[in-house]
Design an enzyme around this catalytic site. Sequence first.
Site, mmCIF file in Angstrom:
data_model
loop_
_atom_site.group_PDB
_atom_site.id
_atom_site.type_symbol
_atom_site.label_atom_id
_atom_site.label_comp_id
_atom_site.label_asym_id
_atom_site.label_seq_id
_atom_site.Cartn_x
_atom_site.Cartn_y
_atom_site.Cartn_z
ATOM 1 N N ASN A 1 0.836 -1.180 0.138
ATOM 2 C CA ASN A 1 -0.004 0.165 0.085
ATOM 3 C C ASN A 1 0.899 1.189 -0.032
ATOM 4 O OD1 ASN A 1 -3.087 0.798 0.485
ATOM 5 N ND2 ASN A 1 -1.787 2.099 1.435
ATOM 6 N N ASP A 2 1.625 1.449 0.986
ATOM 7 C CA ASP A 2 2.218 2.770 1.338
ATOM 8 C C ASP A 2 3.511 2.833 0.295
ATOM 9 O OD1 ASP A 2 0.667 3.307 3.323
ATOM 10 O OD2 ASP A 2 1.815 2.265 4.714
ATOM 11 N N VAL A 3 4.297 1.766 -0.289
ATOM 12 C CA VAL A 3 5.208 2.023 -1.103
ATOM 13 C C VAL A 3 4.819 2.029 -2.308
ATOM 14 C CG1 VAL A 3 6.606 0.428 0.411
ATOM 15 C CG2 VAL A 3 5.265 -0.525 -1.318
ATOM 16 N N VAL A 4 3.540 2.208 -2.824
ATOM 17 C CA VAL A 4 3.113 2.463 -4.216
ATOM 18 C C VAL A 4 2.250 3.801 -4.169
ATOM 19 C CG1 VAL A 4 3.305 0.104 -5.157
ATOM 20 C CG2 VAL A 4 1.204 0.781 -4.077
ATOM 21 N N ALA B 1 0.746 2.998 7.312
ATOM 22 C CA ALA B 1 0.957 4.351 7.542
ATOM 23 C C ALA B 1 -0.419 4.995 8.012
ATOM 24 C CB ALA B 1 1.443 4.772 6.520
#
Length: 460
Positions: free
Chosen positions: A386-389, A427
């Site tokens: 989720n957060d890394v994209v 996050a």
Amino acid sequence: MNIVLLNGVLFLASILLIIGLRKLSHPDSARNGNTLGAIALALGVLVALVYPLETQNNNYIFIVLGILAGSVIGLLAAKRVPMTAMPEMVSLFNGFGGLSAALISLVWLVNNNSEGSGSDLGIVLLNLFLGLVAFIGSMVAYGKLSGFLKDHHLKIPFSTVVNIVLLVIAIGLLFFLSYNGFLSTPQLALFSVLALVYGIVFVAPIGGADMPVVISTLNSLTGITAAVSGIITDNKLMLLGGVLVGSSGIILTLLMCEAMNRTFVNVIFGSFSSSKGTGAGAEGTAKEINTSDLAIQLAYSQRVCVIPGYGMAVAQAQKVIKEMEELLDDKDVEFKYAIHPVAGRMPGHMNVLLAEANVSYDKLLDLEDANAYLESTDVVIVVGANDVVNPSALDDPSSKIYGMPILDVSKSRSVVVLKRSMNPGYAGIQNPLFFKENAKMLFGDAKKSIELILSELKDV
């Protein structure tokens, strides 16, 4: 036993440890490297048993009991822990390593009646402080990772200021006690409590996607305490191992900081997520895709890339993804994996998962190479990440992850996100990617979804 022979065995163990750590740098040689490292440490333990106990054989019973208890606990924990809980296990083991170093310092103080030269006391107190910080910090990290501790449970007002003040007080007290050359029991208790409180304040503000950074930092602290413990006990192998672990941990921490767009000062003073807002939020209508349509799309693609995240570990989907890779390889579809440095809950989490499924190391792309590859990729499958994209890191200054390097999947021709729901990631912020024109959602358990895709692919 001849001291020259013991030193020779320690030298051999040191060489084996260095070679073993070097082999850990590549999956093809990692198993052998791990074996060599284990042999080196076993030799170190045997030498350590002989060195101090030539005239104190009555202590062997305690050592044997400790080894047996630790072996049983470690074996049971390693066998029973699921892959999703690997970061928690790393935190626990790391914390106990820090506690061991702290206990070594306490034993030295007891044996020397809390007296010594300024340099000796300084080294011992430093080791005690770092060991207790690593221990309690790792326990807090374990609580956060396992869900026992929520951010609101450990909310500390003005945490950065409190962090700095406590650190300054601890350093001042360390110098004062070392200069005096003697510690009273209340002073030792005060210093120990201060170290524990600082360890809590150090980790408490850290949350969300920053957790891999703090785990790496705590690992490096434990390595440093092992090195200092080697000085205290005059154990050369412990000193060497501690230096290697501590230095590599610091290097890894710096790499993690770069991947998270943080500075090392942010790590030291614990001002990670608290320094930024949550962002304006993302709104829109997410488009869904079914497994049949995705299977057809994959079969007629030239390039496919999978981006794994923590959700892949939860679903245990790595092996069925490997099956999908093999099936698409038979259809002459190029298949790669894009690995973000902080995907998952600890450094290298996704690499471990994919290695478990026997995914070739050559199939893995790091952040820079992956972003270049994604621009010409037909289908990107995001599995639980989720957060890394999250494109907010690139275009939303109000987001708490703004400035963090991401895998920019929005440049790909088509993106399919496998998630159980529209809930935000670790996050705690929504992902605008889900509402982009080239993105579609496939809801459900990732493993079951991919199994259905495999079934459809065989008929295409």
